[in-house]
Write a protein that holds these residues in place. Structure first.
Motif, short mmCIF file in Angstrom:
data_model
loop_
_atom_site.label_atom_id
_atom_site.label_comp_id
_atom_site.label_asym_id
_atom_site.label_seq_id
_atom_site.Cartn_x
_atom_site.Cartn_y
_atom_site.Cartn_z
N ARG A 120 4.77 -4.82 4.73
CA ARG A 120 4.73 -3.87 6.04
C ARG A 120 5.83 -2.90 5.69
N GLU A 121 5.81 -1.98 6.61
CA GLU A 121 6.62 -0.91 6.54
C GLU A 121 8.17 -1.00 6.92
N LEU A 122 8.82 -1.06 5.85
CA LEU A 122 10.50 -1.42 6.13
C LEU A 122 11.29 -0.57 6.61
N PRO A 123 12.39 -0.66 7.34
CA PRO A 123 13.12 0.18 7.78
C PRO A 123 14.11 1.00 6.81
N CYS A 124 14.43 2.26 7.16
CA CYS A 124 15.02 3.07 6.26
C CYS A 124 15.94 3.94 6.99
N GLU A 125 17.38 4.08 6.85
CA GLU A 125 18.15 4.93 7.79
C GLU A 125 17.84 6.53 7.40
N TYR A 126 17.12 6.70 6.26
CA TYR A 126 16.82 8.04 5.94
C TYR A 126 15.22 8.51 6.17
N GLU A 127 14.97 9.78 6.39
CA GLU A 127 13.72 10.25 6.48
C GLU A 127 12.66 9.87 5.43
N ALA A 200 11.91 0.41 1.11
CA ALA A 200 11.14 1.18 2.04
C ALA A 200 10.26 1.92 1.32
N LEU A 201 10.57 2.82 0.41
CA LEU A 201 9.75 3.77 -0.43
C LEU A 201 8.49 3.00 -1.04
N THR A 202 8.75 1.99 -1.74
CA THR A 202 7.51 1.12 -2.27
C THR A 202 6.68 0.46 -1.42
N SER A 203 7.28 -0.13 -0.19
CA SER A 203 6.04 -0.65 0.69
C SER A 203 5.51 0.29 1.45
N ARG A 204 6.25 1.29 1.74
CA ARG A 204 5.26 2.72 2.54
C ARG A 204 4.32 3.13 1.52
N LEU A 205 4.61 3.44 0.36
CA LEU A 205 3.89 4.05 -0.74
C LEU A 205 2.48 2.97 -0.98
N ALA A 206 2.94 1.67 -0.92
CA ALA A 206 1.73 0.73 -1.17
C ALA A 206 0.72 0.80 0.12
N LEU A 207 1.20 0.90 1.41
CA LEU A 207 0.65 0.91 2.42
C LEU A 207 -0.40 2.09 2.39
N GLU A 208 0.14 3.26 2.04
CA GLU A 208 -0.68 4.52 1.72
C GLU A 208 -1.71 4.31 0.87
N ILE A 209 -1.38 3.61 -0.22
CA ILE A 209 -2.58 3.23 -1.40
C ILE A 209 -3.57 2.47 -0.80
N LEU A 210 -3.49 1.43 -0.15
CA LEU A 210 -4.24 0.52 0.34
C LEU A 210 -5.02 1.40 1.67
N HIS A 211 -4.37 2.15 2.38
CA HIS A 211 -5.37 2.84 3.27
C HIS A 211 -6.44 3.56 2.70
N LEU A 212 -6.10 4.06 1.51
CA LEU A 212 -6.97 5.02 0.72
C LEU A 212 -8.15 4.41 -0.04
N GLY A 213 -8.19 2.88 0.14
CA GLY A 213 -9.07 2.07 -0.23
C GLY A 213 -8.75 1.63 -1.91
N LYS A 214 -7.52 1.78 -2.35
CA LYS A 214 -7.21 1.62 -3.74
C LYS A 214 -6.20 0.37 -3.71
N VAL A 215 -6.05 -0.31 -4.78
CA VAL A 215 -4.99 -1.32 -5.04
C VAL A 215 -3.90 -1.03 -5.53
N PRO A 216 -2.59 -1.03 -5.08
CA PRO A 216 -1.14 -0.62 -5.67
C PRO A 216 -0.84 -1.93 -6.44
#
Length: 260
Positions: A120-127, A200-216
């Motif tokens: 899941r997308e994890l919280p981060c205090e930075y943008e 936060a960065l790793t989980s967000r990127l993993a979700l982006e990859i999955l949404h593109l139909g690829k396996v992170p």
């Protein structure tokens, strides 16, 4: 989104391309030794054919080898328990045989796949910002050598960056190492660590990859506790382990480079 079983199957199919075997071989309770060959579908950074490469998804060991060491490896993996084949003291037995051929055990790593039930997308205090290839073209610098690879920059396809104002403080990048799977690497500036930025960065990127139909997927040395912890916090789980032998000349060159 892909299911866990679909992700696991895709990973085994990729390993089958890499090792020159069948994906079902990894589910057998019997070990298997195959002769390594070149494959156009293998992970792009692999140097094939292997001299000796051992892979386990937990049920057995599949070894992809050069013909001259086939019998030695077969005896080794069929003599010792799976987990002991990847660690000392048993590993010394294989390494002694490899050294007779001017080879040595070189790479040993654990690979992780996302658990879609926990990712899941994890919280981060930075943008956090998603970066496309043109956006990170100038980031091939010393701070981001895990996230991006200068020598294989053509494979880097997507990234997520953390910003403190206009300053990039963390970067997760992924390389299209094969048709179906993209590998994640992560860097965070030292003064910003232990703030949850990496996960936060790793989980967000993993979700982006999955949404593109690829396996992170994510790789870490067993001894890299920080990296393993990040994988688990980010929603990844251990999937397979791998050990690769290289020539003594290759290893000596790597050791010399690290000294410099």
């Amino acid at each position: 989104m892909l299911s866990n079983s679909e992700i696991f199957q895709i990973a085994m199919e990729q390993s089958a391309y890499d090792l020159n075997c069948n994906s079902t071989d990894f589910l057998s309770i019997k070990n298997k030794v195959v002769i390594s060959e070149h494959s156009p579908h293998a992970r792009k950074y692999l140097i094939l054919p292997f001299y000796c490469n051992l892979v386990s998804y937990g049920s057995n060991i599949v070894a992809s080898v050069d013909k001259e060491i086939e019998d030695i490896v077969k005896e080794y993996i069929n003599t010792h328990p799976i987990e002991h084949c990847f660690e000392t003291p048993n590993l010394h037995i294989l390494n002694d045989e490899l050294q007779k051929k001017d080879m040595r055990v070189c790479f040993m790593a654990e690979y992780f796949l996302p658990d879609v039930n926990n990712l899941r997308e994890l919280p981060c205090e930075y943008e956090l910002r998603v970066l496309k290839k043109p956006d990170f073209a100038t980031l091939y610098t010393g701070e981001w050598t895990n996230a991006l690879c200068e020598t294989r920059k053509e494979l880097d396809v997507l990234a997520v960056a953390a910003y403190d104002g206009d300053k990039i403080i963390g970067l997760a990048g992924c390389s299209a190492d094969c048709d179906t799977m993209w590998q994640i690497g992560i860097d965070v500036l030292p003064e910003y660590r232990r703030k949850g930025i990496a996960s936060a960065l790793t989980s967000r990127l993993a979700l982006e990859i999955l949404h593109l139909g690829k396996v992170p997927f994510y790789c870490a040395a067993w001894s890299n506790i920080k990296s393993v912890r990040n994988a688990i916090r980010s929603g990844f789980r251990p999937a397979w382990i791998e050990m690769t032998a290289k020539s003594m000349a290759y290893i000596n060159k790597m050791n010399q480079t690290k000294k410099e």
